[in-house]
Design an enzyme around this catalytic site. Structure first.
Site, PDB file in Angstrom:
ATOM      1  N   ASP A  68       0.751  -1.083   0.360  1.00 58.89           N
ATOM      2  CA  ASP A  68      -0.344  -0.119   0.110  1.00 58.89           C
ATOM      3  C   ASP A  68       0.531   1.333   0.075  1.00 58.89           C
ATOM      4  O   ASP A  68       1.869   0.942   0.148  1.00 58.89           O
ATOM      5  CB  ASP A  68      -1.004  -0.671   1.550  1.00 58.89           C
ATOM      6  CG  ASP A  68      -1.644   1.350   1.611  1.00 58.89           C
ATOM      7  OD1 ASP A  68      -2.366   1.331   0.413  1.00 58.89           O
ATOM      8  OD2 ASP A  68      -1.758   1.970   2.008  1.00 58.89           O
TER       9      ASP A  68
ATOM     10  N   ASP B 142      -0.156   5.105   0.517  1.00 55.38           N
ATOM     11  CA  ASP B 142      -0.757   5.812   2.046  1.00 55.38           C
ATOM     12  C   ASP B 142      -0.738   5.359   3.513  1.00 55.38           C
ATOM     13  O   ASP B 142      -0.966   4.415   3.751  1.00 55.38           O
ATOM     14  CB  ASP B 142      -1.826   7.178   1.620  1.00 55.38           C
ATOM     15  CG  ASP B 142      -1.718   7.946   0.682  1.00 55.38           C
ATOM     16  OD1 ASP B 142      -1.262   8.280  -0.201  1.00 55.38           O
ATOM     17  OD2 ASP B 142      -2.634   6.882  -0.526  1.00 55.38           O
TER      18      ASP B 142
END
Length: 212
Positions: free
Chosen positions: A11, A13
């Protein structure tokens, strides 16, 4: 057996980078409180991610893309150990992919900055350098992240047991379930309950210890 891992999917963020990019874009234009509230609800798993993305994008309708540049140049920091971890994987012939429920603009820049192999994120419609509030194609939600791992496994001729998935929010749960090894980096409670390794206090590079 971690020596079998051939692909890392992470991922973006709050995982590879320290910010939630959409929240920061909202901050640039004075819409932070509205947008961040929706982000948090989705991260905790209390709100459908696709719906939350569309809602946030609609709030940002009309925002100029120069605010993206400003966020990337002034507010975007890599999380501790991110560069070291990617470098380690690159040196050990482990493919690296970034997958994000955020905006393509940031995902591509972070992927390039870290020297990762590939990425997938949301394409948003931009006309006259302004966000129209519309997404292009399907939103990258939890299910799409898991689907991306399947795609990459096919591309690189791997099975999902050879994948390490790294994330921090509810949207990363599905891809963790389909991966051989799952890592929560300063994860939300829902994620910490459902992963193989938790990194709560050290940098991402502490994961290297498991491979050496």
């Amino acid at each position: 057996d971690y020596s079998n891992i051939k692909l890392m999917v992470s991922d973006m963020d709050s995982t590879l980078i320290s910010i939630e990019t959409i929240d920061e874009v909202a901050k640039e234009v004075g819409l932070y409180s509205e947008v961040s509230l929706i982000t948090e609800e989705a991260m905790q798993g209390n709100l459908d991610f696709t719906e939350s993305f569309k809602k946030r994008l609609a709030i940002l309708k009309g925002v100029k893309t120069e605010s993206f540049d400003s966020v990337f140049n002034n507010r975007m920091n890599l999380n501790p150990g991110a560069r070291e971890l990617i470098t380690f994987f690159n040196l050990n012939q482990i493919k690296t992919a970034l997958v994000s429920g955020g905006i393509n603009y940031f995902a591509e820049k972070v992927k390039n900055k870290l020297g990762m192999d590939t990425f997938k994120a949301n394409r948003v419609e931009i006309i006259d350098e302004s966000i129209t509030g519309n997404t292009l194609g399907k939103v990258v939600n939890g299910k799409a992240k898991a689907g991306y791992i399947e795609e990459l496994c096919e591309l690189y001729d791997l099975n999902s047991e050879q994948v390490v998935a790294i994330g921090d929010g509810a949207n990363d749960l599905e891809m963790m379930k389909v991966s051989g090894l799952s890592v929560a980096y300063k994860g939300k409670p829902i994620l910490r309950k459902n992963c193989n390794i938790q990194i709560n206090h050290s940098g991402l590079d502490s994961l290297i210890d498991f491979f050496e």
